[in-house]
Design an enzyme around this catalytic site. Sequence first.
Site, mmCIF file in Angstrom:
data_model
loop_
_atom_site.group_PDB
_atom_site.id
_atom_site.type_symbol
_atom_site.label_atom_id
_atom_site.label_comp_id
_atom_site.label_asym_id
_atom_site.label_seq_id
_atom_site.Cartn_x
_atom_site.Cartn_y
_atom_site.Cartn_z
ATOM 1 N N ARG A 170 -79.391 -22.759 13.116
ATOM 2 C CA ARG A 170 -78.249 -23.251 12.293
ATOM 3 C C ARG A 170 -78.387 -22.565 10.977
ATOM 4 O O ARG A 170 -79.139 -22.711 10.092
ATOM 5 C CB ARG A 170 -78.304 -24.811 12.138
ATOM 6 C CG ARG A 170 -78.180 -25.540 13.397
ATOM 7 C CD ARG A 170 -76.798 -25.469 13.996
ATOM 8 N NE ARG A 170 -76.758 -26.235 15.276
ATOM 9 C CZ ARG A 170 -75.568 -26.204 15.842
ATOM 10 N NH1 ARG A 170 -74.652 -25.371 15.683
ATOM 11 N NH2 ARG A 170 -75.176 -27.094 16.834
ATOM 12 N N ALA A 215 -73.705 -31.420 21.829
ATOM 13 C CA ALA A 215 -72.786 -32.020 20.844
ATOM 14 C C ALA A 215 -71.767 -31.056 21.015
ATOM 15 O O ALA A 215 -71.729 -29.880 21.164
ATOM 16 C CB ALA A 215 -73.010 -32.336 19.539
ATOM 17 N N LEU A 226 -66.986 -30.235 19.307
ATOM 18 C CA LEU A 226 -66.025 -30.816 18.619
ATOM 19 C C LEU A 226 -64.925 -31.377 19.574
ATOM 20 O O LEU A 226 -65.043 -30.879 20.813
ATOM 21 C CB LEU A 226 -65.464 -29.496 17.741
ATOM 22 C CG LEU A 226 -66.086 -28.675 16.742
ATOM 23 C CD1 LEU A 226 -65.288 -27.564 16.206
ATOM 24 C CD2 LEU A 226 -66.457 -29.800 15.824
ATOM 25 N N GLU A 245 -69.152 -31.107 27.170
ATOM 26 C CA GLU A 245 -70.341 -30.527 26.052
ATOM 27 C C GLU A 245 -71.657 -30.525 27.037
ATOM 28 O O GLU A 245 -72.599 -29.613 26.914
ATOM 29 C CB GLU A 245 -70.541 -31.286 24.806
ATOM 30 C CG GLU A 245 -69.292 -30.959 23.945
ATOM 31 C CD GLU A 245 -69.126 -29.363 23.742
ATOM 32 O OE1 GLU A 245 -70.071 -28.804 23.638
ATOM 33 O OE2 GLU A 245 -67.870 -29.332 23.360
ATOM 34 N N GLU A 280 -73.542 -27.153 27.983
ATOM 35 C CA GLU A 280 -74.893 -26.848 27.228
ATOM 36 C C GLU A 280 -76.046 -26.693 27.887
ATOM 37 O O GLU A 280 -77.046 -26.339 27.791
ATOM 38 C CB GLU A 280 -74.752 -27.547 25.660
ATOM 39 C CG GLU A 280 -73.846 -27.200 24.793
ATOM 40 C CD GLU A 280 -73.852 -28.010 23.459
ATOM 41 O OE1 GLU A 280 -74.797 -28.727 23.202
ATOM 42 O OE2 GLU A 280 -73.128 -27.322 22.401
ATOM 43 N N PRO A 308 -69.668 -39.259 4.665
ATOM 44 C CA PRO A 308 -68.604 -39.640 4.063
ATOM 45 C C PRO A 308 -68.447 -39.537 2.690
ATOM 46 O O PRO A 308 -67.147 -39.692 2.498
ATOM 47 C CB PRO A 308 -68.710 -41.346 4.621
ATOM 48 C CG PRO A 308 -70.308 -41.507 4.666
ATOM 49 C CD PRO A 308 -70.818 -40.138 5.085
ATOM 50 N N GLY A 309 -69.282 -39.268 1.950
ATOM 51 C CA GLY A 309 -68.913 -38.924 0.615
ATOM 52 C C GLY A 309 -68.320 -37.458 0.355
ATOM 53 O O GLY A 309 -67.658 -37.079 -0.628
ATOM 54 N N GLU A 350 -65.724 -36.164 8.943
ATOM 55 C CA GLU A 350 -66.163 -36.148 10.289
ATOM 56 C C GLU A 350 -66.549 -37.262 10.752
ATOM 57 O O GLU A 350 -67.371 -37.923 10.110
ATOM 58 C CB GLU A 350 -67.492 -35.030 10.212
ATOM 59 C CG GLU A 350 -67.727 -34.756 11.678
ATOM 60 C CD GLU A 350 -69.028 -33.995 11.897
ATOM 61 O OE1 GLU A 350 -69.193 -33.608 13.216
ATOM 62 O OE2 GLU A 350 -69.818 -33.662 10.997
ATOM 63 N N GLU A 408 -75.388 -19.851 20.689
ATOM 64 C CA GLU A 408 -76.114 -20.326 22.020
ATOM 65 C C GLU A 408 -76.604 -19.261 22.894
ATOM 66 O O GLU A 408 -77.206 -20.110 23.848
ATOM 67 C CB GLU A 408 -74.649 -20.969 22.554
ATOM 68 C CG GLU A 408 -74.217 -22.159 21.862
ATOM 69 C CD GLU A 408 -73.150 -23.048 22.533
ATOM 70 O OE1 GLU A 408 -72.524 -22.562 23.520
ATOM 71 O OE2 GLU A 408 -72.807 -24.231 22.157
#
Length: 212
Positions: free
Chosen positions: A72, A84, A86, A101, A105, A123-124, A128, A152
């Site tokens: 990542r 996971a 989108l 997914e 995956e 959330p700040g 998402e 991947e």
Amino acid sequence: MAQHPAIKDTPEEWQVTATATPFTGNKTGVRTDTVVMPDGTAVTRDYQTHPGSVAVLALDEQDRVLVLNQYRHPVRQRLWEIPAGLLDVPGENPLHAAQRELYEEAHVKAEDWRVLTDVYTSPGGCDEAVRIFLARGVSEVEGERFEVFEEELDMQVERVPLAGLVRGVLAGELHNTCLVVGVLSLQAALHGDGLEALRPADAPWPARPYSG
């Protein structure tokens, strides 16, 4: 004994007097809203816009969780995660997306699906929303594997005992949001009302409404 009010998130929307989108990427963007505070003052809030995601905690007959390891770039680490992805299409059924997914995956399917938990990742600063499913009755999918690209390409797939993942989370060794929330939620469910008390796979999801 004193009665306490129910602890429950509730919808609310403060007035937005102006909005702009200074950046739009391939899947996400950045929005700047001018928001009126309760005292009447107006402030700007910048946040990432996101289509929403689904994640799958796939549990096999030996109480092992299917996990993936991949690079990542934003955090410069290889992280252990659960499958996971989108919500690629507005209004997409999250269960269908989760099943896709899991196949793409990990090249597996599952017979029993339930909603494990719903979460806002940050959330700040981001809108998402993620729905995490529990999938049981896991088996391999016949035929060729789905073709993968980019990060991947060297993704590692393992099955790890749930207890080991819980220990890793509490030891600060595992950091992916969906994995952390998923394994701790599953552990809580197992030691609480049980997995049969979890919501059905088609439970309403106000954060990302869908049909069909």
